[in-house]
Motif scaffolding. Structure first.
Motif, PDB file in Angstrom:
ATOM      1  N   HIS A 140      -3.627   9.024   1.773  1.00 25.19           N
ATOM      2  CA  HIS A 140      -4.329   7.778   2.054  1.00 25.19           C
ATOM      3  C   HIS A 140      -4.585   7.735   3.558  1.00 25.19           C
ATOM      4  O   HIS A 140      -3.648   7.744   4.353  1.00 25.19           O
ATOM      5  N   ASP A 157      -2.272   7.865   8.829  1.00 25.12           N
ATOM      6  CA  ASP A 157      -2.643   8.671   7.668  1.00 25.12           C
ATOM      7  C   ASP A 157      -1.349   9.026   6.953  1.00 25.12           C
ATOM      8  O   ASP A 157      -0.399   9.499   7.587  1.00 25.12           O
ATOM      9  N   CYS A 158      -1.303   8.772   5.661  1.00 21.56           N
ATOM     10  CA  CYS A 158      -0.052   8.928   4.915  1.00 21.56           C
ATOM     11  C   CYS A 158      -0.274   9.836   3.701  1.00 21.56           C
ATOM     12  O   CYS A 158      -1.235   9.658   2.949  1.00 21.56           O
ATOM     13  N   LEU A 214      -4.322   3.803   6.857  1.00 22.93           N
ATOM     14  CA  LEU A 214      -3.471   2.814   6.199  1.00 22.93           C
ATOM     15  C   LEU A 214      -2.863   1.900   7.260  1.00 22.93           C
ATOM     16  O   LEU A 214      -2.417   2.361   8.311  1.00 22.93           O
ATOM     17  N   ARG A 215      -2.844   0.605   6.993  1.00 20.42           N
ATOM     18  CA  ARG A 215      -2.198  -0.332   7.892  1.00 20.42           C
ATOM     19  C   ARG A 215      -0.691  -0.251   7.709  1.00 20.42           C
ATOM     20  O   ARG A 215      -0.188  -0.311   6.592  1.00 20.42           O
ATOM     21  N   PRO A 227       0.809  -1.228   0.000  1.00 21.05           N
ATOM     22  CA  PRO A 227       0.000   0.000   0.000  1.00 21.05           C
ATOM     23  C   PRO A 227       0.841   1.276   0.000  1.00 21.05           C
ATOM     24  O   PRO A 227       0.538   2.227  -0.734  1.00 21.05           O
ATOM     25  N   VAL A 228       1.916   1.303   0.814  1.00 24.08           N
ATOM     26  CA  VAL A 228       2.773   2.495   0.856  1.00 24.08           C
ATOM     27  C   VAL A 228       3.545   2.631  -0.450  1.00 24.08           C
ATOM     28  O   VAL A 228       3.685   3.735  -0.995  1.00 24.08           O
ATOM     29  N   LEU A 240       1.368   4.093  -3.076  1.00 23.58           N
ATOM     30  CA  LEU A 240       1.180   5.531  -2.852  1.00 23.58           C
ATOM     31  C   LEU A 240       2.391   6.305  -3.353  1.00 23.58           C
ATOM     32  O   LEU A 240       2.258   7.356  -3.998  1.00 23.58           O
TER      33      LEU A 240
END
Length: 361
Positions: A84, A102-103, A87-88, A67-68, A71
């Motif tokens: 995003h 939150d990223c 986010l985990r 996910p990161v 992004l």
């Protein structure tokens, strides 16, 4: 917090000291996907120093980097910051620990990307705990109303069956009235279990491991041969001020639920830890006892995850759905809470018990 990504220059000592003072974690990822810079907050979040992190990829720092990384890739392709929420975030250096963040990813020159990572785990926990406590209050009210509506007719039904039994001429006919009486008694007992123990708590200073050891011995005697029950205790844990019998019942209910979820084979770990600056609902505690039941079963079905502490909610054929509901009620009466996290092969139910009076969060 949004930073001016184009003006940020971590190689400038003055800028670095300012960025290091931020509570928001800041990371710069180079064009090849390697870490170029981490501020102090990012180093703390990842539990890794800048020299250790520099030159490593996200896959080398996070258990689930996709996910990161996605992004970062989107920000690199565009010209505007991309955010995003929730986010985990699971650093490899922190074992099974997982955060909610939150990223925001902002493109820099030469294909570099700046990441701003805000840890919102505590806010998420407060929201979840508040929802669990509200759910418990609603559950108590619902149970009291339900018990009142059921117990009165049951008493009349049982009395009528007893009177009828005296008038019946033969034993075969009396078997029917006895069946009615047995079922009425069973339903009465079910309602009493729903209501849980009443009266004031008989609190005393109790060693949590003494209670947990008692539960361990009971679970070990009940578990199938293929289920291993392990212990991982923190010996420095101080006593808790609880009603011993009620707390043993709460632990036993959670432990039995875990053993039943394992079936014939699997592993259950009983773990104790002390958590500092912890929140239960909106109340902050200097230190709380964390008593965990971690199993390797199939996990909590998603369709009941939001209602698992309601009475009569169960995914097990033949289950009453009372064990976790009663356990939550007993723990919340002590100012604590039961939380859980679950995925296939890894489910953890955590009993949080305060050692002292709380302060407002």
């Amino acid at each position: 917090m949004a930073l001016d990504a184009k003006r940020l220059a971590p190689r400038d000592p003055t800028a670095e000291s300012l960025v290091d003072a931020l509570a928001t974690a800041i990371a710069i990822i180079d064009a090849a996907g390697h870490v170029e810079y981490l501020n102090a907050a990012a180093q703390t979040l990842l539990a890794v120093g800048l020299n250790q992190a520099r030159g490593r990829t996200l896959a080398e720092l996070l258990r689930e980097p996709a996910p990161v990384a996605a992004l970062v890739a989107r920000a690199r392709e565009g010209s505007e910051p991309i955010a995003h929420r929730e986010l985990r975030f699971a650093p490899l250096t922190r074992g099974d620990s997982q955060f909610v963040v939150d990223c925001t990813a902002s493109p820099l020159e030469r294909g570099r990307v700046l990441l701003e990572i805000s840890d919102t785990t505590r806010q998420q926990r407060i929201s979840r705990d508040t929802a669990l406590l509200a759910q418990q209050d609603g559950s108590r009210q619902m149970i009291r109303q339900l018990a009142h509506e059921i117990k009165n007719p049951l008493g009349g039904l049982r009395g009528a069956a007893q009177l009828l039994e005296r008038e019946l001429p033969s034993e075969p006919l009396k078997d029917y009235t006895r069946l009615i009486i047995r079922e009425a008694d069973r339903l009465r007992k079910l309602v009493d279990n729903l209501l849980g123990p009443g009266g004031p708590l008989n609190k005393a200073s109790v060693n949590p491991h003494e209670m947990l050891q008692h539960v361990y011995q009971l679970l070990r005697s009940e578990a199938p041969g293929g289920v291993a029950i392990l212990r991982d205790y923190d010996p420095s844990l101080p006593p808790v001020h609880v009603d011993r019998d009620q707390m043993i019942q709460a632990m036993l209910n959670v432990g039995r639920n875990a053993v039943q979820a394992l079936g014939e084979y699997g592993r259950l770990t009983l773990r104790t830890r002390a958590l500092v600056n912890a929140t239960i609902g909106t109340r902050r505690h200097r230190v709380v006892a964390s008593i965990q039941f971690e199993d390797t079963g199939s996990g909590v079905p998603p369709e009941i995850a939001d209602t698992i502490f309601y009475p009569l909610v169960t995914s097990r054929p033949g289950g009453t759905g009372l064990g976790l509901a009663v356990a939550q009620d007993l723990v919340t009466r002590h100012g604590g809470l039961i939380e859980f996290e679950s995925r296939s092969g890894h489910t953890v139910f955590t009993l949080l018990l305060p050692f002292e009076e709380a302060t407002d969060g």
